[in-house]
Each structure stands twice: as structure tokens, then as C-alpha cells.
Design a protein around this motif. Structure first.
Motif, short mmCIF file in Angstrom:
data_model
loop_
_atom_site.label_atom_id
_atom_site.label_comp_id
_atom_site.label_asym_id
_atom_site.label_seq_id
_atom_site.Cartn_x
_atom_site.Cartn_y
_atom_site.Cartn_z
N UNK A 54 0.83 -1.20 0.00
CA UNK A 54 0.00 0.00 0.00
C UNK A 54 0.87 1.26 0.00
N UNK A 55 1.93 1.24 0.80
CA UNK A 55 2.86 2.38 0.87
C UNK A 55 3.54 2.59 -0.48
N UNK A 56 3.95 1.51 -1.12
CA UNK A 56 4.59 1.57 -2.43
C UNK A 56 3.62 2.11 -3.49
N UNK A 57 2.37 1.68 -3.44
CA UNK A 57 1.38 2.13 -4.41
C UNK A 57 1.17 3.64 -4.33
N UNK A 58 1.27 4.20 -3.13
CA UNK A 58 1.06 5.64 -2.93
C UNK A 58 2.28 6.46 -3.33
N UNK A 59 3.47 6.00 -2.97
CA UNK A 59 4.65 6.85 -3.09
C UNK A 59 5.67 6.38 -4.13
N UNK A 60 5.45 5.20 -4.73
CA UNK A 60 6.30 4.70 -5.80
C UNK A 60 7.78 4.70 -5.39
N UNK A 61 8.65 5.32 -6.18
CA UNK A 61 10.09 5.25 -5.92
C UNK A 61 10.49 6.04 -4.67
N UNK A 62 9.59 6.86 -4.13
CA UNK A 62 9.90 7.59 -2.91
C UNK A 62 9.58 6.78 -1.65
N UNK A 63 8.96 5.63 -1.83
CA UNK A 63 8.59 4.79 -0.68
C UNK A 63 9.81 4.07 -0.12
N UNK A 64 10.02 4.21 1.18
CA UNK A 64 11.10 3.51 1.88
C UNK A 64 10.51 2.76 3.07
N UNK A 65 11.20 1.71 3.45
CA UNK A 65 10.74 0.86 4.55
C UNK A 65 11.87 0.73 5.56
N UNK A 66 11.60 1.14 6.80
CA UNK A 66 12.56 0.99 7.89
C UNK A 66 12.03 -0.07 8.84
N UNK A 67 12.70 -1.19 8.88
CA UNK A 67 12.27 -2.34 9.68
C UNK A 67 13.09 -2.39 10.96
N UNK A 68 12.42 -2.27 12.11
CA UNK A 68 13.07 -2.41 13.42
C UNK A 68 12.66 -3.78 13.95
N UNK A 69 13.58 -4.71 13.92
CA UNK A 69 13.22 -6.11 14.15
C UNK A 69 14.46 -6.88 14.60
N UNK A 70 14.24 -7.89 15.43
CA UNK A 70 15.35 -8.73 15.86
C UNK A 70 15.78 -9.74 14.82
N UNK A 71 15.02 -9.83 13.70
CA UNK A 71 15.31 -10.84 12.68
C UNK A 71 15.06 -10.28 11.29
N UNK A 72 15.71 -10.89 10.31
CA UNK A 72 15.40 -10.61 8.91
C UNK A 72 14.33 -11.62 8.49
N UNK A 73 13.09 -11.18 8.35
CA UNK A 73 11.98 -12.09 8.05
C UNK A 73 11.95 -12.36 6.55
N UNK A 74 12.89 -13.19 6.10
CA UNK A 74 13.00 -13.48 4.67
C UNK A 74 13.27 -14.97 4.45
N UNK A 75 12.59 -15.83 5.22
CA UNK A 75 12.73 -17.28 5.05
C UNK A 75 12.17 -17.67 3.69
N UNK A 76 12.88 -18.52 2.98
CA UNK A 76 12.46 -18.97 1.66
C UNK A 76 11.49 -20.14 1.80
N UNK A 77 10.31 -20.09 1.17
CA UNK A 77 9.40 -21.23 1.23
C UNK A 77 10.04 -22.51 0.72
N UNK A 78 9.79 -23.61 1.42
CA UNK A 78 10.38 -24.90 1.07
C UNK A 78 9.32 -25.99 1.19
N UNK A 79 9.26 -26.89 0.21
CA UNK A 79 8.27 -27.96 0.21
C UNK A 79 8.49 -28.95 1.34
N UNK A 80 9.65 -28.92 1.98
CA UNK A 80 9.97 -29.90 3.01
C UNK A 80 9.62 -29.44 4.43
N UNK A 81 9.19 -28.19 4.60
CA UNK A 81 8.87 -27.71 5.94
C UNK A 81 7.78 -26.65 5.86
N UNK A 82 7.03 -26.51 6.94
CA UNK A 82 5.94 -25.53 7.02
C UNK A 82 6.40 -24.36 7.88
N UNK A 83 6.42 -23.18 7.30
CA UNK A 83 6.85 -21.97 7.98
C UNK A 83 5.75 -20.93 7.87
#
Length: 280
Positions: free
Chosen positions: A101-130
Motif C-alpha cells: 500500500x505504501x509503495x502504491x502511494x509513493x512509488x520510488x519515494x517509498x522507503x521501509x525501515x524495519x526495526x526487528x530482531x530478525x530478517x523475516x525473509x525465510x524462503x518457502x520450502x516444500x519440506x517444511x511448514x513456515x
């Protein structure tokens, strides 16, 4: 202010209770005491038929996609205003919809600052449910239109702050680890990071409470042995929110089920109110 009461991307319930728990703990009143006007638009209405299962690769699918489509539509309406928008989640998979939604409004001006203890970028895998809560940034950056509509996001417009350790794969995201953040002055570290974002940017802040140590926030969905103290979290948030380029913030991963007395909701409310007072 809007509530997003869901646990679509999580294994167990609890985060869906957060918006009402935070309201009950007096967030609106605290913000008003700090000189801020608040309009509460209520909670997002979710579909009644969101499935739950543990079938790989993505837990509860297609419930996350159903939830994201619903949230994205509403978030665009919330964000398309002159006012600062505070969104109360919910598990952190909501970032997929709010960032779109943020990207749709602001296009190339949209930035995302993530304050988090982890990088939530696990890759989906057919061998496990995440759960999708651990995959949000992967969907935004790596999906390429297979699971969701193309997001339009690229790693150069995303910053991650507070990660417990440097991930083996960052997918190009600029990561400031917890150790680097707390090495010296948090204000100086965060201010320097903010300087890397263009002056005309529009920033959505994603604040996952698991960036804090479990002693500071025992009611995080997954309490951590590593993290910021309450005062450090406030210092970080206040520095970020003082930046006029920040247009909105979402708060995620607070579990009302872990807070039977309301003590930790009150603690979170006080933290948010003091940090948001920087915008007054």
C-alpha cells in the motif's frame, strides 16, 4: 490509528488480541496527554473463512494472501492522508500488505525501515511448514508475482535495524545488527543510517517488539534472550519518529495471550507514547 487483529502468519494465537489490549491500556489517552490529536478508525474486518493448517510450504495458505488483499485495500485508504498513521498489529506478516500500500502511494519515494530482531525473509520450502510472519521480506523482494502481485519493492529502499545477528543471506537489504546499533550512541547510529535515505523519501516504520530483550518485553510473541532495553528502544524509536519523512508506523508481535494482567500492554503504551511525542 487502526487495529489489525490477526495471527494469520503465526503458529499460535495471541497477536490478534494486541490492538484492543493496547487501546485498553490507554494509548489514546497517553498520546493526547503528549499533545497529539488521535482519531481511532477501529479494527480491520477480516474474512470469516481464513483457513489454518500446517501443510508446507506456507502455514495457513491461502489465508495470508486473503488477509493481505483485504489489508492492502484498507491500508491505502488509511495512508492516503496528511496525518501520521499508526497501525497496531497483529503478527509481522502484515508488512507485505502495508508495504504494498505504501509503495502504491509513493512509488520510488517509498522507503521501509524495519526495526526487528530478525530478517523475516525465510524462503518457502516444500519440506517444511513456515509461517508467513517469517517470510514477509522474501515475499516483497523475491516472489516476483508467483504468490502475490509484484510488489514493486527493491532492497535499496529497505533498511533493517536491530537484527540479532547478520543473516547469511540479506537479499541486498542494508542490515544494522543489534551489536552495531548499540556500539556507542544509538542516536548517532540511527541518525547516520537515516542520512542514507533521500530527503524526499516517505518512510513506513515496521516496529516488531521482539527487537527488545525478554526482560523489557515478556509479552512478545517470541520473547528473546537478546535485544534492546526499554530505554534503548525508546531512544531508537524517538530518533526515528522525529524524522518528518516518516509517514506511518506499524507495531507488531505483541501477544495479548502472554499478558494476562495488562502490565506489559501498559509498558508498551508508555514506550509508544513517549516515542511518538517527538512528533508533537
Amino acid at each position: 490509528m487502526a487495529g489489525i487483529p490477526h495471527f494469520t502468519g503465526a503458529y499460535v494465537s495471541g497477536t490478534e488480541l494486541a490492538p484492543d489490549a493496547i487501546r485498553t491500556a490507554g494509548l489514546i489517552e497517553q498520546l493526547q496527554q503528549h499533545g497529539l490529536d488521535v482519531q481511532d478508525v477501529g479494527n480491520l474486518l477480516l474474512p470469516d473463512n481464513l483457513p489454518r493448517h500446517n501443510i508446507p510450504p506456507v502455514r495457513n495458505w491461502p489465508a495470508p494472501r486473503m488477509f493481505w488483499d483485504c489489508l492492502q485495500k484498507n491500508a491505502q485508504e488509511w495512508l492516503d492522508a496528511d496525518e501520521f498513521v499508526l497501525m497496531l498489529g497483529g503478527d509481522c506478516s502484515l508488512i507485505v500488505a502495508t508495504a504494498q500500500a505504501h509503495q502504491a502511494l509513493y512509488q520510488e519515494k517509498a522507503y521501509l525501515l524495519v526495526i526487528d530482531g530478525h530478517l523475516d525473509a525465510v524462503v518457502p520450502s516444500a519440506s517444511r511448514c513456515i509461517g508467513a510472519a517469517g517470510m514477509g521480506l522474501w515475499f516483497l523482494l523475491q516472489d516476483h508475482g508467483q504468490w502475490i502481485e509484484p510488489s514493486g519493492w527493491d532492497a535499496e529502499r529497505i533498511r533493517l535495524v536491530g537484527c540479532q545477528q547478520m543473516p547469511g543471506e540479506t537479499f541486498g537489504v542494508d542490515v544494522m545488527t543489534l551489536a552495531r546499533l548499540t556500539e556507542g550512541s544509538i542516536v548517532d547510529r540511527v541518525s547516520h543510517m537515516l542520512q542514507s535515505i533521500p530527503p524526499d523519501a516517505k518512510i513506513l516504520v515496521h516496529f516488531d517488539v521482539d527487537v527488545m530483550h525478554k526482560d523489557a518485553m515478556p509479552a512478545a510473541y517470541s520473547p528473546s534472550e537478546i535485544g534492546l532495553s526499554l530505554s534503548e528502544a525508546e531512544e531508537l524509536l524517538a530518533t526515528v519518529l522525529r524524522d518528518s519523512r516518516v509517514t506511518s508506523m506499524e507495531v507488531t508481535e505483541f501477544s495479548g495471550a502472554r499478558d494476562t494482567t495488562g502490565e506489559y500492554a501498559q509498558r508498551l503504551v508508555e514506550l509508544l507514547a513517549r516515542a511518538l511525542s517527538a512528533r508533537a
